[in-house]
Design a protein around this motif. Structure first.
Motif, short mmCIF file in Angstrom:
data_model
loop_
_atom_site.label_atom_id
_atom_site.label_comp_id
_atom_site.label_asym_id
_atom_site.label_seq_id
_atom_site.Cartn_x
_atom_site.Cartn_y
_atom_site.Cartn_z
N ARG A 89 0.82 -1.22 0.00
CA ARG A 89 0.00 0.00 0.00
C ARG A 89 0.86 1.27 0.00
O ARG A 89 0.40 2.34 0.40
CB ARG A 89 -0.93 0.00 1.22
CG ARG A 89 -1.90 -1.17 1.20
CD ARG A 89 -2.80 -1.19 2.40
NE ARG A 89 -3.75 -0.08 2.35
CZ ARG A 89 -4.58 0.23 3.34
NH1 ARG A 89 -4.60 -0.49 4.44
NH2 ARG A 89 -5.40 1.26 3.22
N LEU A 90 2.09 1.16 -0.48
CA LEU A 90 2.99 2.32 -0.45
C LEU A 90 2.57 3.41 -1.44
O LEU A 90 2.92 4.57 -1.25
CB LEU A 90 4.43 1.90 -0.70
CG LEU A 90 5.06 1.08 0.43
CD1 LEU A 90 6.48 0.68 0.07
CD2 LEU A 90 5.02 1.83 1.75
N ALA A 91 1.85 3.07 -2.48
CA ALA A 91 1.42 4.07 -3.46
C ALA A 91 0.23 4.89 -2.95
O ALA A 91 -0.06 5.95 -3.50
CB ALA A 91 1.06 3.40 -4.78
N GLU A 92 -0.43 4.45 -1.90
CA GLU A 92 -1.55 5.21 -1.34
C GLU A 92 -1.02 6.41 -0.56
O GLU A 92 0.00 6.31 0.11
CB GLU A 92 -2.37 4.32 -0.40
CG GLU A 92 -3.06 3.17 -1.10
CD GLU A 92 -3.84 2.29 -0.13
OE1 GLU A 92 -4.44 2.83 0.83
OE2 GLU A 92 -3.83 1.06 -0.33
N PRO A 93 -1.72 7.54 -0.61
CA PRO A 93 -1.26 8.72 0.13
C PRO A 93 -1.22 8.49 1.64
O PRO A 93 -2.16 7.94 2.21
CB PRO A 93 -2.28 9.81 -0.22
CG PRO A 93 -3.02 9.29 -1.39
CD PRO A 93 -2.93 7.79 -1.36
N PHE A 94 -0.14 8.91 2.24
CA PHE A 94 0.01 8.83 3.69
C PHE A 94 -1.03 9.74 4.34
O PHE A 94 -1.17 10.91 3.97
CB PHE A 94 1.42 9.28 4.08
CG PHE A 94 1.69 9.28 5.56
CD1 PHE A 94 1.93 8.11 6.23
CD2 PHE A 94 1.71 10.47 6.27
CE1 PHE A 94 2.19 8.10 7.60
CE2 PHE A 94 1.97 10.49 7.63
CZ PHE A 94 2.21 9.30 8.29
N PRO A 95 -1.78 9.24 5.34
CA PRO A 95 -2.82 10.04 5.99
C PRO A 95 -2.21 10.94 7.07
O PRO A 95 -2.14 10.58 8.24
CB PRO A 95 -3.74 8.98 6.60
CG PRO A 95 -2.83 7.84 6.89
CD PRO A 95 -1.77 7.85 5.82
#
Length: 188
Positions: free
Chosen positions: A61-67
């Motif tokens: 899930r590294l491509a998902e934006p960090f919250p």
């Protein structure tokens, strides 16, 4: 360069430029802040970071934006206030243990939810389960975040003395400067 391309293809994200430069010109981990920078290595079938807590990152899930938004401080404080205290239990240790386990499970669901750290990798271990993360996706990309959740403190960006977010290069170079000064006996 081909190895870095293979790593990025596997994780589905281009790493921040300062970290890419580090991987290409300095090394794949080792000496660095705290207990050292976690190394990135290839096993027989895949790339990954190694170190105490490196597996906390969800590499799929590294491509998902960090919250980057912190937890609601009021909700966090309320949950902390509900933490059972041993002195409040007069009957048996078992009653306290049961209450604490129930609270700790709820605490874990809030603080350690996997979606809290998508888009980031664990860079190093600071000791006592404290860590630092490098954000690789989203608006915080390239910045370092502190993880003191083991001490009941929420994730927070690492800031310099002027209150500005610290990037990977600043993080690493500050450590090099401090190490050099310590070795030379020059006060900082």
């Amino acid at each position: 360069m081909a190895e870095l391309a293979g790593l990025e293809a596997q994780i589905g994200v281009r790493l921040p430029e300062e970290y890419r430069t580090f991987l290409l010109r300095v090394g794949a981990g080792g000496a660095g802040p705290a207990y050292g920078t976690f190394p990135v290595r290839r096993t027989a079938d895949r790339w990954g970071w190694e170190g105490d807590g490196a597996d906390l990152a969800d590499w799929s899930r590294l491509a998902e934006p960090f919250p980057a938004a912190p937890l609601d401080p009021t909700a966090l404080r309320t949950l902390l206030e509900r933490c059972p205290q041993e002195e409040d239990f007069t009957d048996t240790d078992e009653d306290f243990d049961t209450a604490y386990e129930a609270w700790d499970e709820q605490w874990g669901e809030v603080m350690w939810a996997p979606q809290r750290t998508v888009g980031a990798i664990v860079l190093c271990h600071l000791g006592c389960a404290a860590r630092q993360w490098l954000v690789v996706s989203g608006p915080e990309r390239g910045r370092i975040w502190n993880d003191d959740r083991a001490d009941e403190v929420d994730l927070a960006p690492l800031l310099d003395t002027g209150g500005r977010p610290v990037t990977f290069a600043r993080w690493y170079l500050d450590w090099l400067d401090a190490a050099e000064q310590q070795l030379s006996g020059t006060p900082r």
